[in-house]
Design an enzyme around this catalytic site. Structure first.
Site, PDB file in Angstrom:
ATOM      1  N   GLU A  18      43.738  39.316  44.147  1.00 34.68           N
ATOM      2  CA  GLU A  18      42.474  39.842  44.155  1.00 34.68           C
ATOM      3  C   GLU A  18      41.452  38.497  45.499  1.00 34.68           C
ATOM      4  O   GLU A  18      41.373  37.859  45.092  1.00 34.68           O
ATOM      5  CB  GLU A  18      42.029  40.064  42.615  1.00 34.68           C
ATOM      6  CG  GLU A  18      40.748  39.726  42.770  1.00 34.68           C
ATOM      7  CD  GLU A  18      40.661  40.585  41.369  1.00 34.68           C
ATOM      8  OE1 GLU A  18      39.896  40.206  40.303  1.00 34.68           O
ATOM      9  OE2 GLU A  18      41.275  40.659  40.445  1.00 34.68           O
TER      10      GLU A  18
ATOM     11  N   ASP B 270      43.919  36.320  41.260  1.00 39.32           N
ATOM     12  CA  ASP B 270      42.206  36.614  41.688  1.00 39.32           C
ATOM     13  C   ASP B 270      42.030  34.906  42.564  1.00 39.32           C
ATOM     14  O   ASP B 270      42.409  33.947  41.658  1.00 39.32           O
ATOM     15  CB  ASP B 270      41.338  36.740  40.908  1.00 39.32           C
ATOM     16  CG  ASP B 270      40.034  36.613  40.762  1.00 39.32           C
ATOM     17  OD1 ASP B 270      39.611  36.903  42.087  1.00 39.32           O
ATOM     18  OD2 ASP B 270      39.445  37.567  40.029  1.00 39.32           O
TER      19      ASP B 270
ATOM     20  N   ASP C 239      32.190  47.382  40.598  1.00 41.88           N
ATOM     21  CA  ASP C 239      31.623  46.982  40.189  1.00 41.88           C
ATOM     22  C   ASP C 239      30.118  47.743  39.463  1.00 41.88           C
ATOM     23  O   ASP C 239      29.425  47.792  40.522  1.00 41.88           O
ATOM     24  CB  ASP C 239      30.717  45.503  39.858  1.00 41.88           C
ATOM     25  CG  ASP C 239      30.660  44.626  38.532  1.00 41.88           C
ATOM     26  OD1 ASP C 239      29.943  45.736  37.777  1.00 41.88           O
ATOM     27  OD2 ASP C 239      31.100  43.619  38.521  1.00 41.88           O
TER      28      ASP C 239
ATOM     29  N   LYS D 260      43.708  33.048  37.449  1.00 49.60           N
ATOM     30  CA  LYS D 260      43.431  32.742  38.783  1.00 49.60           C
ATOM     31  C   LYS D 260      45.002  32.041  39.530  1.00 49.60           C
ATOM     32  O   LYS D 260      45.138  31.252  38.551  1.00 49.60           O
ATOM     33  CB  LYS D 260      42.230  31.711  37.856  1.00 49.60           C
ATOM     34  CG  LYS D 260      41.162  32.961  37.035  1.00 49.60           C
ATOM     35  CD  LYS D 260      40.353  33.709  37.909  1.00 49.60           C
ATOM     36  CE  LYS D 260      39.781  34.994  37.116  1.00 49.60           C
ATOM     37  NZ  LYS D 260      38.191  35.326  37.901  1.00 49.60           N
TER      38      LYS D 260
ATOM     39  N   HIS E 198      35.847  45.552  38.232  1.00 51.05           N
ATOM     40  CA  HIS E 198      35.303  44.306  37.787  1.00 51.05           C
ATOM     41  C   HIS E 198      34.832  44.213  36.489  1.00 51.05           C
ATOM     42  O   HIS E 198      33.759  44.853  36.606  1.00 51.05           O
ATOM     43  CB  HIS E 198      35.251  43.776  39.204  1.00 51.05           C
ATOM     44  CG  HIS E 198      34.632  42.557  38.270  1.00 51.05           C
ATOM     45  ND1 HIS E 198      33.176  42.119  38.516  1.00 51.05           N
ATOM     46  CD2 HIS E 198      35.825  41.529  38.336  1.00 51.05           C
ATOM     47  CE1 HIS E 198      32.878  41.035  38.445  1.00 51.05           C
ATOM     48  NE2 HIS E 198      34.327  40.467  38.166  1.00 51.05           N
TER      49      HIS E 198
ATOM     50  N   GLU F 148      34.628  43.460  43.659  1.00 51.78           N
ATOM     51  CA  GLU F 148      33.354  42.767  42.550  1.00 51.78           C
ATOM     52  C   GLU F 148      32.560  42.738  43.593  1.00 51.78           C
ATOM     53  O   GLU F 148      31.128  42.134  42.642  1.00 51.78           O
ATOM     54  CB  GLU F 148      34.016  42.130  41.508  1.00 51.78           C
ATOM     55  CG  GLU F 148      34.641  40.553  42.630  1.00 51.78           C
ATOM     56  CD  GLU F 148      35.080  39.647  41.406  1.00 51.78           C
ATOM     57  OE1 GLU F 148      34.130  39.226  41.188  1.00 51.78           O
ATOM     58  OE2 GLU F 148      36.002  39.506  40.853  1.00 51.78           O
TER      59      GLU F 148
END
Length: 373
Positions: free
Chosen positions: A223, A197, A272, A168, A299, A249
């Site tokens: 992401e 992400d 997702d 992240k 996701h 997602e």
């Protein structure tokens, strides 16, 4: 034709297995709407979807108050027709999360029922492209985790045969993100993927700036760099960086995915199943991605997404975030760093019904039949 005779609803609250934080939020609870459908032959299918802590009550009311009366008496095998009729009946609340999450719980139950009646695992029924796919882990890459712990988790995942680790990003200054990522890259070497992400945290200019600083790390993707509804911003970013841009997602319509792909606003599709509305629209997005030669790396929901990723030609990765261990007796099979598609008929998820009952929210635990409406 076997008509739907009974529908059982429940919402199960699950705590995260580890502390999960990103650039904009902390994942404090998974609300899990569940639907179990029984047809006139006695066949049973169970489906589910999820929220990350808010909106579950609204999803359950959509399911019980609005979807249940439309489902009873329908031919359970007419999945495409049912999906579109439910969407149209609630068109005033689409396109949006509440309706799509509710649709996903119903649709996955219908696919589970169909696959079980045909004696086939979902991945074969939905396409059968391969029986395994690559696996990467997110569980050791949350934003609050210290750099050394990031490194240790990535090294451990690599030793187990995982293909990559997601980290992240979204620290107050790009230099902090850069230091964390560089430490991981130096430790794992060049032959291991690092995904990043952003969780929609940046403006366009900040995303472009950060991507430029991170470009020499050879990242697998960046992401959700921007708010999901900012397609033009994603076009600008995609044109400004060599890092692949991943989205999906937080998209709730196949037409949103179409526009992203047509405009070159992304290069990784992360559809997702729990948010797009179930297996039915998920497969449409995945097949569209094949037409644009874009990999599908879905996701979350690894226990379900493994079957879908293996079903389609462009399925590439499954994201390792276990969340169902406390309410299932089955586990994702991992072999040489790959997720193995389940061999059992249906979704391949073995529910622990005693555990589910203990965790069910009483207000939303109900059974509906033709006689009860």
């Amino acid at each position: 034709m076997a008509k739907i005779e009974k529908i059982e609803f429940r919402m199960v609250n699950l705590d995260p297995m580890v502390v999960r934080t990103d650039a904009i939020q902390s994942f404090v609870r998974q609300e899990t709407p569940m639907v179990t459908i029984t047809d006139a032959d006695g066949a049973v299918g169970t489906g589910y979807s999820y929220t990350i802590g808010t909106g579950g009550a609204s999803v359950m009311r959509m399911l019980i108050d609005h979807f249940a009366p439309l489902l009873l008496g329908r031919d359970a095998d007419r999945i495409e027709a049912i999906w579109h009729e439910l969407e149209f009946a609630t068109h005033a609340t689409t396109i949006g999360a509440i309706t799509s999450i509710a649709l996903a719980a119903v649709d996955t139950a219908l696919w589970d029922l169909r696959a079980k009646k045909q004696g086939m695992p979902l991945w074969k029924l939905a396409g059968g492209a391969r029986d395994r796919c690559k696996l990467y882990t997110t569980e050791g890459g949350w934003l609050h985790i210290e750099t050394q712990a990031l490194v240790e988790d990535a090294l451990e995942a690599k030793a187990k045969g995982f293909t990559g680790s997601k980290i992240k990003i979204g620290k107050p200054h790009v230099a902090e993100d850069l230091r964390r990522l560089r430490a991981v890259r130096d430790a794992v070497g060049d032959d291991y993927e690092i995904m990043t992400d952003c969780n929609q945290a940046f403006t366009v200019d900040e995303a472009i700036r950060r991507a430029e600083r991170l470009a020499d790390l050879d990242l697998a993707w960046i992401e959700e760099p921007l708010p999901a509804d900012d397609i033009e911003g994603h076009v600008r970013l995609s044109n400004a960086t060599s890092i692949p841009v991943a989205v999906g997602e937080s998209l709730y319509s196949i037409r949103h995915f179409r526009e992203y792909m047509q405009r070159g606003a992304c290069s990784i599709i992360q559809v997702d199943v729990g948010r797009i509305g179930g297996v039915t629209p998920w497969l449409k997005v995945a097949h569209a991605a094949e037409a644009f030669d874009m990999p599908v790396c879905p996701h979350f929901l690894m226990e379900l997404q493994v079957s879908l990723t293996c079903a389609v030609q462009k399925g590439k990765y499954v994201e390792y975030i276990p969340q169902l261990n406390e309410v299932t007796t089955s586990r994702l099979e991992i072999r040489d760093g790959h997720a193995i598609a389940p061999s059992e008929p249906g979704l391949g998820i073995a529910w622990d019904w005693d555990a589910l009952r203990r965790r069910s929210v009483g207000e939303f635990t109900t059974e509906v039949t033709a006689r009860s409406i």
